[in-house]
Design an enzyme around this catalytic site. Sequence first.
Site, short mmCIF file in Angstrom:
data_model
loop_
_atom_site.label_atom_id
_atom_site.label_comp_id
_atom_site.label_asym_id
_atom_site.label_seq_id
_atom_site.Cartn_x
_atom_site.Cartn_y
_atom_site.Cartn_z
N ALA A 150 -19.64 10.46 27.48
CA ALA A 150 -18.90 9.84 28.59
C ALA A 150 -17.42 10.12 28.49
O ALA A 150 -16.86 10.27 27.40
CB ALA A 150 -19.14 8.34 28.58
N GLY A 151 -16.77 10.16 29.65
CA GLY A 151 -15.32 10.34 29.72
C GLY A 151 -14.91 11.74 30.06
O GLY A 151 -13.76 12.00 30.38
N ASN A 183 -6.59 9.63 22.79
CA ASN A 183 -6.51 9.32 24.23
C ASN A 183 -6.34 7.84 24.47
O ASN A 183 -6.83 7.00 23.72
CB ASN A 183 -7.75 9.87 24.97
CG ASN A 183 -8.85 8.83 25.13
OD1 ASN A 183 -8.81 7.99 26.03
ND2 ASN A 183 -9.82 8.87 24.22
N ARG A 184 -5.59 7.55 25.52
CA ARG A 184 -5.49 6.18 26.03
C ARG A 184 -5.61 6.25 27.55
O ARG A 184 -4.75 5.75 28.28
CB ARG A 184 -4.18 5.49 25.60
CG ARG A 184 -2.92 6.25 25.95
CD ARG A 184 -1.64 5.43 25.74
NE ARG A 184 -0.46 6.25 25.85
CZ ARG A 184 0.02 7.04 24.88
NH1 ARG A 184 -0.58 7.09 23.71
NH2 ARG A 184 1.11 7.76 25.09
N MET A 185 -6.68 6.91 28.00
CA MET A 185 -6.86 7.12 29.44
C MET A 185 -6.91 5.78 30.18
O MET A 185 -6.31 5.63 31.24
CB MET A 185 -8.16 7.89 29.71
CG MET A 185 -8.32 9.22 28.98
SD MET A 185 -7.04 10.41 29.35
CE MET A 185 -7.51 10.93 30.99
N PHE A 231 -9.79 4.09 31.34
CA PHE A 231 -10.80 4.05 32.40
C PHE A 231 -10.24 4.43 33.77
O PHE A 231 -10.47 3.75 34.78
CB PHE A 231 -11.45 2.65 32.50
CG PHE A 231 -12.35 2.27 31.37
CD1 PHE A 231 -12.80 3.19 30.44
CD2 PHE A 231 -12.77 0.93 31.23
CE1 PHE A 231 -13.64 2.82 29.39
CE2 PHE A 231 -13.61 0.55 30.19
CZ PHE A 231 -14.04 1.49 29.28
N ASN A 250 -22.29 5.57 32.57
CA ASN A 250 -21.61 4.67 31.64
C ASN A 250 -20.75 3.70 32.45
O ASN A 250 -19.93 4.11 33.26
CB ASN A 250 -20.78 5.55 30.70
CG ASN A 250 -20.03 4.77 29.65
OD1 ASN A 250 -19.23 3.90 29.96
ND2 ASN A 250 -20.27 5.11 28.39
N SER A 291 -14.46 0.68 24.35
CA SER A 291 -13.25 1.50 24.49
C SER A 291 -12.05 0.70 24.00
O SER A 291 -11.89 -0.47 24.36
CB SER A 291 -13.03 1.89 25.95
OG SER A 291 -11.71 2.34 26.12
N ASN A 346 -9.05 1.20 24.93
CA ASN A 346 -7.92 1.38 25.86
C ASN A 346 -7.89 0.42 27.03
O ASN A 346 -7.05 0.57 27.93
CB ASN A 346 -7.90 2.83 26.36
CG ASN A 346 -7.69 3.80 25.21
OD1 ASN A 346 -6.85 3.56 24.34
ND2 ASN A 346 -8.48 4.87 25.17
N THR A 347 -8.81 -0.54 27.07
CA THR A 347 -8.73 -1.62 28.06
C THR A 347 -8.50 -2.89 27.27
O THR A 347 -9.37 -3.29 26.48
CB THR A 347 -10.03 -1.70 28.89
OG1 THR A 347 -10.16 -0.51 29.66
CG2 THR A 347 -10.02 -2.90 29.84
N LYS A 379 -23.04 0.96 24.09
CA LYS A 379 -22.21 1.89 23.29
C LYS A 379 -21.26 1.08 22.42
O LYS A 379 -20.54 0.21 22.93
CB LYS A 379 -21.43 2.82 24.21
CG LYS A 379 -20.60 3.86 23.45
CD LYS A 379 -20.17 4.98 24.37
CE LYS A 379 -19.34 6.01 23.64
NZ LYS A 379 -18.91 7.11 24.52
N ASN A 401 -18.03 5.14 19.90
CA ASN A 401 -16.86 5.43 20.73
C ASN A 401 -15.72 5.95 19.83
O ASN A 401 -15.96 6.26 18.66
CB ASN A 401 -16.45 4.15 21.47
CG ASN A 401 -15.89 4.46 22.85
OD1 ASN A 401 -15.03 5.34 22.99
ND2 ASN A 401 -16.37 3.76 23.86
N GLY A 446 -13.24 13.07 17.48
CA GLY A 446 -13.35 14.33 16.75
C GLY A 446 -13.63 14.11 15.28
O GLY A 446 -14.17 13.07 14.86
C1 FMN Z 1 -10.31 11.90 26.67
C2 FMN Z 1 -11.49 11.06 26.34
C3 FMN Z 1 -11.95 10.14 27.26
C4 FMN Z 1 -13.05 9.34 26.95
N1 FMN Z 1 -13.50 8.47 27.89
C5 FMN Z 1 -14.59 7.71 27.62
C6 FMN Z 1 -15.11 6.84 28.59
O1 FMN Z 1 -14.62 6.76 29.72
N2 FMN Z 1 -16.18 6.07 28.25
C7 FMN Z 1 -16.78 6.16 27.02
O2 FMN Z 1 -17.77 5.46 26.77
N3 FMN Z 1 -16.31 6.99 26.07
C8 FMN Z 1 -15.24 7.77 26.35
N4 FMN Z 1 -14.76 8.62 25.40
C9 FMN Z 1 -15.41 8.63 24.06
C10 FMN Z 1 -16.44 9.73 23.93
O3 FMN Z 1 -17.49 9.56 24.85
C11 FMN Z 1 -17.01 9.74 22.50
O4 FMN Z 1 -17.71 8.54 22.26
C12 FMN Z 1 -15.94 9.89 21.44
O5 FMN Z 1 -14.92 10.76 21.88
C13 FMN Z 1 -16.50 10.44 20.12
O6 FMN Z 1 -17.08 11.71 20.31
P1 FMN Z 1 -16.32 13.09 19.98
O7 FMN Z 1 -15.75 12.97 18.60
O8 FMN Z 1 -17.34 14.15 20.14
O9 FMN Z 1 -15.23 13.21 20.99
C14 FMN Z 1 -13.68 9.45 25.69
C15 FMN Z 1 -13.21 10.38 24.75
C16 FMN Z 1 -12.14 11.19 25.06
C17 FMN Z 1 -11.66 12.20 24.06
#
Ligand code: FMN
Length: 349
Positions: A65-66, A114-116, A118, A142, A178, A180-181, A221, A250, A273
């Site tokens: 997601a995201g 990230n601190r998008m 939502f 999601n 998340s 960031n909320t 999640k 997450n 990452g």
């Molecule tokens: C830029 C960005 C935006 C994300 N937005 C969401 C989101 O909207 N909802 C969510 O459940 N996870 C979000 N995630 C988390 C990812 O879905 C994932 O759980 C997390 O990045 C760990 O996986 P990775 O190491 O492969 O990135 C976001 C991650 C990134 C990097």
Amino acid sequence: MYSLAKKLLFQIDAETAHAATMKALDALLRGPALTAMKARTTVDTPSLAVNAFGIKFQNPVGLAAGFDKNAEHVEALFGFGFGHIEIGTVTGEGQPGNPKPRLFRLPDDRALLNRMGFNNQGAAAVANRLGQHRPKGILGINLGKTKAVPNDEAHLDYEKSFRLLYDFGDYFVVNVSSPNTPGLRDLQERGPLLALLDHLQELNIELAQQRGINPRPLLLKISPDLTDTAVVEVVEVVEKAGLSGIIATNTTISREGLVSPHLNDLGPGGISGAPVATRRRDVVRLVRKNTKLPIIGVGGIFNASDAIETLSAGADLVQVWTGFVYEGPKIVQRINQGLAAQGFPRPNA
Ligand SMILES: Cc1cc2nc3c(=O)[nH]c(=O)nc-3n(C[C@H](O)[C@H](O)[C@H](O)COP(=O)(O)O)c2cc1C
């Protein structure tokens, strides 16, 4: 090929690069080009198929997601061979998210910050898009909370999105993890979590009965920052509420072990990452020890051996996000080829 594109993309702001890449994808990957791409990237090995929460996945590798919050690029993204794509986070109301810049690369840590917050168009707009064209392929949706909605009304905001999007998702995810909320992660505490999940699962059963179908698989999640005790408690709540599975994990707010320079200048946010990988593995293992429910493992998966580690820890499926940025779209095919070669996935390996 991707290493050249990556060199160029990594020169510009991360969010701008993401948007530009998605635009290019939509333009390039359509019609016969998309069909040809899918044929090239799909690893057609029957042993890769996974049955989880009543859905048959062609392969265990999904997009987290995201990445495509508003379901604008799903069709093209399926061109890379994903077994499923999870859109969102979608909130009850559309909202702009946090001020930019809000997405940063940390190449020295093979991570992103990230601190998008939502940023998304809201459930009605996304439902409208999917109503006009529902891309083929397994789609997870999601759901999160609109920032302006207080936590004691969160259930109504999730309800709004769930109702509007119900007909379009193969599975749904309750996202309370998340960072960031503000205050969102408080909803992971036992009392509020059980109330929220009970509410949504009751609604799920009601909406399914109206349609004469089975309830949609509903997953939770969770955050990698939960203590082990809290993880076990959350698993209990998920089982009690009758949910179908858990997504772990997450992003983390921990900065432990990071080596990137000027990290403090970038401000707050969730880290994804490589730095999440160890905790992701441990959380998946802990969840598996405490439940038989399906698990989707996500966090720091860059290659087939990371995916095998996650599946061996007890996950049924995996997802990528940051790995897709660093390794490029071939990551999906490479992981699937690696899994097939090693005889994975093995049920509850
Ligand atoms: C830029 C960005 C935006 C994300 N937005 C969401 C989101 O909207 N909802 C969510 O459940 N996870 C979000 N995630 C988390 C990812 O879905 C994932 O759980 C997390 O990045 C760990 O996986 P990775 O190491 O492969 O990135 C976001 C991650 C990134 C990097």
